[in-house]
Each structure stands twice: as C-alpha cells, then as structure tokens.
Design a protein around this motif. Structure first.
Motif: not given
Length: 179
Positions: A156-179
C-alpha cells in the motif's frame, strides 16, 4: 498562420503618405503565408507518462490482489460472532473491497483533475482516507512481528507513493501543454 509585415515602397500618386511614412514613401501591408509549427516536444514526456501509467496500473492490480485478500481475511476474522456463515463471507468480501475501490476511485478523480492541469484536494484527501483504511486493516491482520508489519505495508505505501507521483506529474504535464 499569416504574418503581417510592413514594407517601405516607392512613392505612388494616390495621395499623401499615411501610416507614419516619411515624405515620398508609403507603407504597405504585405501578407506572407508561413507554416505553423506544431509542438512535438511534448510527445516524449506524454509517451513516458503513458508508460508509467501502465506500470502503475499493473502494480495497482498486484497490490490490490494482495491488499484485498488481507483485508478480506481480517474482515472475516473480526466481523461475526459464532460460527462463520455465508452472509459473513459475503460481508467480508464487500468490506475488503471498499477501501481499495475507494482510493482507486479517488485517484482516478484526482487524475482527471490533473489532466485538466488542476488539483483536487477533495479527491486527494479521499485517497488518503481510503488508503488509511486499507493500510490499517492490513497492519492489524499482519503477524505481530517487525517483518509481518513491513510486509503488510510494502504494497500500500508503494502504491500510494507511485499514484501520488503520477497524479502530480500528469498535472504538471497538462499545465505545460496549456502554457
């Protein structure tokens, strides 16, 4: 798509100079067609995020199987009095599934917000709440040794860390595409 350029031309007989031209010159507008550059620089990060997402989904499935079974056994052991019945087994299946389904669903909501370049505090808090329920059941069911607790928290700890990191990076990627 179209560029506008100002070009000084030789004098013509059709009236006084306009548009800031000096005596004897006239500024004319000339349209030039220039090809539009399509941004291709974000294809590689997008492809890598898709690859990372597939790995996270595969890990989610594996961790889900491990966590679900521990939670089912925990619920079965602590959700009835007397001999085990079919209703007890059904309740254990449902109780075991709720925390993992809850945090996966909240993670998907957070991912949708991230694809929009936004953050969803409610969804991320939901991930933490449901993750905490899942982790708690797994730790309580684990053998009371350091090794047992460690094994219970790895997935569970590995999954939570991977999932949170993925969500943060997808948000950064999406924000960079909009810029």
């Amino acid at each position: 798509m179209f560029g506008l350029s100002l070009k000084l031309t030789e004098p013509r007989d059709d009236g006084p100079p306009r548009n800031g031209a000096t005596d004897g010159q006239r500024i004319t507008h000339v349209l030039h067609h220039r090809p539009v550059k399509i941004r291709t620089g974000d294809r590689l990060p997008g492809s890598l995020l898709v690859g990372a997402s597939l790995l996270v989904v595969a890990a989610l499935i594996g961790a889900g199987i491990v966590g679900y079974e521990a939670q089912r056994l925990f619920a079965l052991a602590h959700n009835h009095i007397g001999p085990e019945t079919e209703a007890d087994r059904l309740r254990a299946v449902i109780i075991a599934a709720l925390p993992d389904v809850g945090w996966v669903a909240m993670a998907l909501v957070a991912l949708v917000a991230a694809l929009r370049g936004q953050s969803s505090l409610r969804a991320r808090v939901g991930v933490v709440v449901f993750f905490g329920l899942s982790l708690g059941a797994q730790v309580l069911y684990a053998p009371r040794t350091l090794e047992g607790i460690l094994v219970a928290i790895i997935a569970p700890v590995a999954m939570a860390w991977m999932l949170e990191t993925l969500v943060v990076e997808v948000r950064r990627w999406a924000a960079a595409r909009r810029a």
